[in-house]
Scaffold this active site. Sequence first.
Site, PDB file in Angstrom:
ATOM      1  NE  ARG A  37      -1.218   2.587   2.706  1.00 57.85           N
ATOM      2  CZ  ARG A  37      -0.651   3.720   3.095  1.00 57.85           C
ATOM      3  NH1 ARG A  37      -0.575   4.747   2.277  1.00 57.85           N
ATOM      4  NH2 ARG A  37      -0.125   3.836   4.309  1.00 57.85           N
ATOM      5  CG  ASP A  38       3.507   4.185   2.922  1.00 55.24           C
ATOM      6  OD1 ASP A  38       3.339   5.114   2.115  1.00 55.24           O
ATOM      7  OD2 ASP A  38       4.128   4.326   3.987  1.00 55.24           O
ATOM      8  CG  HIS A 231       4.608   4.915   9.085  1.00 50.33           C
ATOM      9  ND1 HIS A 231       3.983   3.897   8.402  1.00 50.33           N
ATOM     10  CD2 HIS A 231       5.155   5.713   8.140  1.00 50.33           C
ATOM     11  CE1 HIS A 231       4.136   4.088   7.094  1.00 50.33           C
ATOM     12  NE2 HIS A 231       4.854   5.184   6.910  1.00 50.33           N
ATOM     13  CG  HIS A 233       9.174   7.911   5.961  1.00 50.71           C
ATOM     14  ND1 HIS A 233       8.761   8.373   4.737  1.00 50.71           N
ATOM     15  CD2 HIS A 233       8.165   7.130   6.412  1.00 50.71           C
ATOM     16  CE1 HIS A 233       7.564   7.895   4.463  1.00 50.71           C
ATOM     17  NE2 HIS A 233       7.169   7.149   5.460  1.00 50.71           N
ATOM     18  CB  CYS A 264       6.359  11.387   2.044  1.00 51.33           C
ATOM     19  SG  CYS A 264       4.915  12.430   2.338  1.00 51.33           S
ATOM     20  CG  ASN A 273       7.490   3.695   3.986  1.00 52.45           C
ATOM     21  OD1 ASN A 273       6.972   4.483   4.748  1.00 52.45           O
ATOM     22  ND2 ASN A 273       6.970   3.385   2.806  1.00 52.45           N
TER      23      ASN A 273
END
Length: 326
Positions: A37-38, A231, A233, A264, A273
């Site tokens: 997904r991300d 979460h 990065h 992002c 990520n």
Amino acid sequence: MNQPGSEPIPPLWEPKPLTVREESTAEVVSVYEVAPRDGLQAETVVLDTDLKTEFCERLWASGVSNLEVTSFVPPAWIPQLADAEDLAARLEIPDRNDSAVALVPNIRGLERAYAAGFRAVAAVASCTESFARANLNTNAPGTLARVCDIASAANSLGISVRGYLSMAFGDPWEGHVDPARVADLTATLYEAGCQQIALGDTIGTATPGHVRAVLRAATSAGVPTSALALHLHDTYGLALANVYSAMEEGITTFDASAGGLGRCPYAPGAAGNLATEDLVWLLDGLGVETGINLDDLVATSLWFSAQSGRPAPSRVVSAYAARLAV
Ligand code: MG
């Protein structure tokens, strides 16, 4: 050279780590895998549903037990994820909904995810005004209200909800984000029925002491560490240092993306990520269990990279690939 992902990669050494683990940190850590997904949402190309299906299957086969599979956003918003229903059907989500999560942007998305068989969803709120307006199409309180509405509706369906708080550390437009504000928002989501709140270092500027400050503020506001996840990065290379710092604060759930896929698009210069392989390398070395087989996961990322043409920025994947190339 072996075809990437075609056969097992010989381990560097037998896994008998000579390690001293802090007794205050957990023996088992839960890895929340976000690559399908991300990771793929940020890609400019639309990948084939067959490829995504095999990617998810291989991630589960590598030992991933929490997989964010897709997002039920209107297809026009994110064409990369427009095949959510089709993907869910191919993955037979109703039979494996204990290890699958879908992102939902609103109640309509929740209904679609439920109909597709998902029994766990995630939804995004923003700590900052700028990110809310640039990314979520409303103001910051609006994003919070939306997640609270989703949590209420989901809980009445018997669905668990993870609330993301984006920009919980730094924001590219507003700079430093006050930990007290993050703590208030975290408590609001927890009280609204989110079983887990993932604090997002969306642009990767957090440092270990800052992580401690935010986590302590959140627990002081009444949110147990068991309900918190990070979460992270890796923009400034401190994602793993931040993980370790959070483990010392009692956090046991960390998001990561296989191969380090994703970035992002709203935060210029932000790196991807935290890579799942890099996280598992750290945790294996500490003797902390994740249930993930690192060799299998690296093989999956090398396979996906070869199939999709997307590089895997993970340092651990790069190191394995270099070994295969010699
Ligand atoms: Mg991310």
